[in-house]
Motif scaffolding. Structure first.
Motif, PDB file in Angstrom:
ATOM      1  N   ILE A 178     -12.730  -7.752  -6.677  1.00  0.00           N
ATOM      2  CA  ILE A 178     -13.278  -6.860  -5.653  1.00  0.00           C
ATOM      3  C   ILE A 178     -12.166  -6.210  -4.842  1.00  0.00           C
ATOM      4  O   ILE A 178     -12.163  -4.991  -4.617  1.00  0.00           O
ATOM      5  N   LEU A 179     -11.175  -7.013  -4.435  1.00  0.00           N
ATOM      6  CA  LEU A 179     -10.089  -6.456  -3.617  1.00  0.00           C
ATOM      7  C   LEU A 179      -9.279  -5.433  -4.407  1.00  0.00           C
ATOM      8  O   LEU A 179      -8.951  -4.356  -3.907  1.00  0.00           O
ATOM      9  N   VAL A 180      -9.006  -5.777  -5.687  1.00  0.00           N
ATOM     10  CA  VAL A 180      -8.203  -4.853  -6.491  1.00  0.00           C
ATOM     11  C   VAL A 180      -8.969  -3.559  -6.728  1.00  0.00           C
ATOM     12  O   VAL A 180      -8.398  -2.464  -6.643  1.00  0.00           O
TER      13      VAL A 180
ATOM     14  N   PHE B 265     -14.341  -9.550   0.764  1.00  0.00           N
ATOM     15  CA  PHE B 265     -13.208 -10.407   0.375  1.00  0.00           C
ATOM     16  C   PHE B 265     -12.962 -11.473   1.447  1.00  0.00           C
ATOM     17  O   PHE B 265     -12.818 -12.658   1.150  1.00  0.00           O
ATOM     18  N   LEU B 266     -12.945 -11.027   2.703  1.00  0.00           N
ATOM     19  CA  LEU B 266     -12.707 -11.978   3.793  1.00  0.00           C
ATOM     20  C   LEU B 266     -13.822 -13.008   3.869  1.00  0.00           C
ATOM     21  O   LEU B 266     -13.588 -14.202   4.076  1.00  0.00           O
ATOM     22  N   TYR B 267     -15.063 -12.516   3.666  1.00  0.00           N
ATOM     23  CA  TYR B 267     -16.213 -13.422   3.693  1.00  0.00           C
ATOM     24  C   TYR B 267     -16.069 -14.473   2.589  1.00  0.00           C
ATOM     25  O   TYR B 267     -16.217 -15.683   2.823  1.00  0.00           O
TER      26      TYR B 267
ATOM     27  N   HIS C 229      -3.631  -9.773   7.242  1.00  0.00           N
ATOM     28  CA  HIS C 229      -3.273  -8.397   6.855  1.00  0.00           C
ATOM     29  C   HIS C 229      -4.506  -7.632   6.386  1.00  0.00           C
ATOM     30  O   HIS C 229      -4.640  -6.441   6.675  1.00  0.00           O
ATOM     31  N   VAL C 230      -5.408  -8.328   5.636  1.00  0.00           N
ATOM     32  CA  VAL C 230      -6.639  -7.659   5.208  1.00  0.00           C
ATOM     33  C   VAL C 230      -7.431  -7.245   6.445  1.00  0.00           C
ATOM     34  O   VAL C 230      -7.911  -6.108   6.554  1.00  0.00           O
ATOM     35  N   PHE C 231      -7.524  -8.159   7.401  1.00  0.00           N
ATOM     36  CA  PHE C 231      -8.259  -7.882   8.633  1.00  0.00           C
ATOM     37  C   PHE C 231      -7.656  -6.672   9.358  1.00  0.00           C
ATOM     38  O   PHE C 231      -8.380  -5.770   9.792  1.00  0.00           O
ATOM     39  N   THR C 232      -6.327  -6.664   9.452  1.00  0.00           N
ATOM     40  CA  THR C 232      -5.648  -5.519  10.076  1.00  0.00           C
ATOM     41  C   THR C 232      -5.973  -4.231   9.337  1.00  0.00           C
ATOM     42  O   THR C 232      -6.238  -3.194   9.956  1.00  0.00           O
TER      43      THR C 232
ATOM     44  N   LEU D 291      -1.880   3.301   2.017  1.00  0.00           N
ATOM     45  CA  LEU D 291      -0.680   2.656   1.482  1.00  0.00           C
ATOM     46  C   LEU D 291      -0.645   1.177   1.867  1.00  0.00           C
ATOM     47  O   LEU D 291      -0.335   0.300   1.057  1.00  0.00           O
ATOM     48  N   PHE D 292      -1.003   0.910   3.125  1.00  0.00           N
ATOM     49  CA  PHE D 292      -1.046  -0.466   3.609  1.00  0.00           C
ATOM     50  C   PHE D 292      -2.022  -1.282   2.767  1.00  0.00           C
ATOM     51  O   PHE D 292      -1.756  -2.425   2.397  1.00  0.00           O
ATOM     52  N   TRP D 293      -3.166  -0.645   2.442  1.00  0.00           N
ATOM     53  CA  TRP D 293      -4.191  -1.344   1.659  1.00  0.00           C
ATOM     54  C   TRP D 293      -3.674  -1.681   0.268  1.00  0.00           C
ATOM     55  O   TRP D 293      -3.881  -2.791  -0.239  1.00  0.00           O
ATOM     56  N   HIS D 294      -2.974  -0.742  -0.370  1.00  0.00           N
ATOM     57  CA  HIS D 294      -2.381  -1.031  -1.690  1.00  0.00           C
ATOM     58  C   HIS D 294      -1.376  -2.174  -1.582  1.00  0.00           C
ATOM     59  O   HIS D 294      -1.307  -3.050  -2.450  1.00  0.00           O
ATOM     60  N   PHE D 295      -0.596  -2.168  -0.501  1.00  0.00           N
ATOM     61  CA  PHE D 295       0.409  -3.206  -0.260  1.00  0.00           C
ATOM     62  C   PHE D 295      -0.258  -4.573  -0.186  1.00  0.00           C
ATOM     63  O   PHE D 295       0.128  -5.535  -0.859  1.00  0.00           O
ATOM     64  N   VAL D 296      -1.324  -4.673   0.628  1.00  0.00           N
ATOM     65  CA  VAL D 296      -2.056  -5.923   0.794  1.00  0.00           C
ATOM     66  C   VAL D 296      -2.613  -6.399  -0.542  1.00  0.00           C
ATOM     67  O   VAL D 296      -2.633  -7.591  -0.847  1.00  0.00           O
TER      68      VAL D 296
END
Lengths: 207, 550
Positions: free
Chosen positions: A83-85, A120-122, A154-157, A187-192
């Protein structure tokens, strides 16, 4: 010099002035993106340090698993990973829509990314609750919660940033002159995402 | 440049009088020049505080018995002396120099991110005061030395969650965040804000060295942050990362710590190499010898700095092959630094030397640096290192680097650019007095530490064998002399800033973009962006530096 010539000169001057102004504008967005990339590179060293620490512990500790723990369940985290990917592709689609000035398309896929991140966090929270070990269960428990927790932060951020960008899309004129915030968040999301893939391989696959 | 127009701030004032108003130094200004001076002055305050700690320690050590302060207080003093000197003085004062000088040296109107710049600065007083206030919590401040090694650092004898070590870790983390903000800003500024014509090999060496230093911050600091987070978890949240009885590994913390904290030495000294490279050509009236090599060697130091950290751990159970590897890489560092030393000597050689205060400090710093470089090579050799490990030899070595070379360079830089920053000229006589007090004090204070270390006196002790007394008395006298040396400096700075005579735009007849500006420079530095056409340091060549600025 005829008056027409003078008028033409004037026009050229105006054009060149505008061009410089645009260049400056562009430069500031460029600076921000450049700075943000440097920041992400620097941030990645924190994760690299944690990964290096994890590898050292994993290869040198004699009793790796705490008593009563068999190992980690892989199935649920694997679904979470997918899901995250996938959300990385969704956020890319959202960016394309914004690029084509289709704000509603952008908002839809942007919101979908947020939903996937939240899921994902859940999923991670559910996993944490089912585990039989805690933060202080030796270096196994310590590194597990440190890595997943720091990544989760980081996901939360990322979701917070996405929320801000979504709200900004409803305020007029925000995405007229470039959309540095959206690009940076993406970009941040790809990084995470990339960090999670490494983390998943280290913690779940390599048992 | 819409970004740098801070509408709410007094620096928008158009009259020159108001530009000089002291109030803006207490405001959330986004002008890089104001922030630069804010950094330098704030850092100097913490320098004085940590200096007082040092003098209490030397007061304790003037006799062999532990008679002046309690042993735990002594532990707290050496811990906070090191910590505040590095995080409160060194990094901020260098950030101040970089802030003030980099934009005007590369022909930019401000830093790339002026607001981020201000935020990064205002964190300095916050964490600095946290360090000082930690003396008030039960159990006192952190006492595990500035390196905070576990298991000593995670003892927490009072058992309270709010303890000295906790505050130490928090403050160091805030300092790290501030430094990363600064590094992102400075690197972006240097790489993207240069004026037309300012190609890589037209940049002054100071800019090169700042770039090299800030790259180290970017890749090194996160490692320390990672170690600090794990240590905080051990201290406050019951994990066992560094507790060997629970499967943890205390040496891992040393790796995290030194992966940053050794390169941190280069973060501090590289800009000082830059100051030397700016000062010598001006006062010897010659171009910098081997400019391009000096510039590039800075980046080579950056690269090598990432692969030397284990030389701090030769006595930490490090395997033999690793010791050899890191001994070799450490010795390699002396190549690019040696290149610089020879370049400076080549610059001075045959020059028309003027011994003004900045030049005196640069020359003194160079001499001290060569000395510390020699003891550094000795320490990089494993057999010697193990012999003098944790003795005063090490303390003497790094104080020669940090005080003898870096602080000398900083003083030289302050005197050199003081007329530019304030528009006033300092008093030369007081400056010379300051130099000689500092030079004699440094030698008396730190030279005796070398024989002490070779005799076997361990560091971080409040009492010692009476056979060490002679050298310790000398060192203590030197320390008090150093304390006194700041008095003429402070009198000089304050009185000449208030009532000194006008310096003019270029009192040293120096070549460089900053000397083409008025003293102090206007809010936006350049009316029109300069177009640079010549290499820096064109002394004796009588060619213009820019196309459009005279």
């Amino acid at each position: 010099m005829t008056s027409i010539d003078r008028a033409l000169d004037q026009e050229q001057l105006e054009q060149s002035k505008q061009a410089t102004a645009q260049e400056n504008e562009h430069d500031e967005a460029g600076n921000s993106m450049f700075g943000f990339v440097i920041f992400l590179l620097s941030e990645s060293v924190i994760f690299l340090s944690f990964f290096a620490g994890f590898i050292v512990y994993k290869t040198t500790t004699s009793d790796w698993l705490p008593p009563g723990v068999e190992g980690l369940e892989v199935r649920e985290p694997a679904i979470n990973t997918v899901i995250l990917v996938s959300s990385s592709f969704v956020i890319y689609i959202a960016e394309r829509y914004l690029h084509d000035k289709n704000l509603w398309g952008f908002r839809f896929f942007w919101l979908l990314t947020m939903a996937m991140g939240s899921y994902f966090l859940y999923g991670q929270a559910v996993e944490w609750q089912s585990l039989k070990f805690g933060f202080s269960s030796g270096v196994f428990g310590g590194t597990f919660y440190l890595l997943t927790g720091f990544h989760g932060l980081h996901v939360f951020t990322g979701i917070l940033l996405q929320g801000i960008m979504l709200i900004r899309s409803f305020l007029s004129d925000n995405y007229e002159n470039g959309q540095f915030g959206v690009e940076a968040t993406s970009l941040f999301w790809h990084f995470v995402d990339v960090i999670w893939i490494i983390l998943f391989v280290l913690i779940y696959v390599w048992q | 440049m819409t970004q740098i127009a801070p509408k709410k701030l007094p620096i928008e004032a158009d009259s020159h009088e108001e530009l000089l108003s002291w109030r803006r130094y207490f405001s959330f200004s986004t002008d890089h020049k104001v922030i630069g001076i804010q950094y330098i002055v704030t850092a100097f305050f913490f320098y004085l505080v940590a200096g007082i700690f040092a003098m209490i320690m030397r007061g304790e050590l003037i006799t062999p018995e532990p008679d002046l302060v309690d042993r735990t207080v002594y532990n707290a003093l050496f811990t906070m002396h090191g910590t505040i000197m590095l995080f409160g003085w060194m990094f901020p004062v260098l950030a101040g120099f970089a802030n003030y000088l980099v934009p005007i040296m590369i022909g930019a109107r401000d830093m790339a991110f002026p607001r981020l710049n201000a935020v990064a600065f205002w964190m300095v007083p916050v964490f600095g005061i946290m360090f000082i206030l930690s003396f008030l919590v039960p159990g006192g401040p952190a006492q595990a030395g500035w390196w905070s090694y576990p298991p000593v650092s995670v003892q927490n004898p009072t058992g309270q969650w709010l303890n000295g070590e906790f505050i130490w870790l928090l403050a160091v983390t805030i300092s790290g965040v501030s430094s990363i903000m600064g590094a992102v800003n400075i690197v972006t500024t240097i790489l993207r804000m240069r004026c037309p014509g300012m190609s890589w090999f037209k940049m002054p060496v100071f800019v090169w060295t700042v770039l090299a230093a800030q790259i180290i911050q970017l890749f090194g600091l996160p490692a320390l942050t990672a170690g600090a987070v794990m240590l905080l978890c051990d201290l406050s949240f019951g994990t066992t990362f560094f507790d060997p009885s629970q499967g943890g590994n205390p040496v891992l913390f040393q790796h995290f710590f030194w992966f940053y904290s050794h390169p941190a030495v280069y973060v501090m000294i590289l800009p000082v190499f830059g100051i030397f490279s700016e000062v010598f050509p001006v006062y010897a009236r010659k171009p910098l010898f081997g400019y391009k090599v000096v510039a590039v060697s800075s980046l080579i130091i950056t690269g090598l700095s990432a692969v030397v950290w284990v030389h701090h751990m030769f006595a930490s159970g490090t395997p033999g092959w690793m010791r050899m590897l890191f001994m070799f890489s450490t010795m390699l560092i002396s190549v690019p630094t040696g290149i610089k030393v020879f370049a400076w000597v080549g610059t001075i050689w045959g020059g028309k030397i003027r011994l003004d205060t900045p030049m005196l400090f640069a020359l003194g710093g160079l001499i001290n640096f060569v000395f510390s470089g020699i003891t550094g090579i000795m320490l990089s050799s494993v057999p010697i290192d193990i012999h003098v490990n944790n003795t005063y030899f090490v303390v003497g070595h790094f104080h020669y680097v940090i005080y003898g070379a870096i602080v000398f360079g900083l003083y030289g830089g302050i005197y050199h650019w003081f007329p530019k920053m304030t528009g006033k000229m300092y008093y030369e006589g007081l400056g010379k007095l300051h130099f000689w007090l500092t030079f004699i004090g440094t030698t008396l204070n730190f030279l005796p530490m070398h024989p002490l270390g070779l005799m076997g006196m361990p560091r971080r002790v409040a009492s010692y064998d009476p056979e060490f007394a002679f050298w310790n008395v000398l060192a203590s006298i030197g320390a008090f002399l150093l304390g006194m040396s700041t008095v003429p400096f402070l009198i000089n700075m304050v009185s000449s800033w208030i009532a000194g005579k006008k310096a003019g735009d270029n009192p040293w007849r120096a070549i460089g973009l900053e000397w083409l500006l008025s003293s102090p420079p206007d809010v936006e530095n350049f009316e029109e962006l300069p177009i640079v056409i010549a290499e820096p340091y064109g002394y004796g060549k009588s060619e213009p530096l820019t196309e459009n600025m005279g």
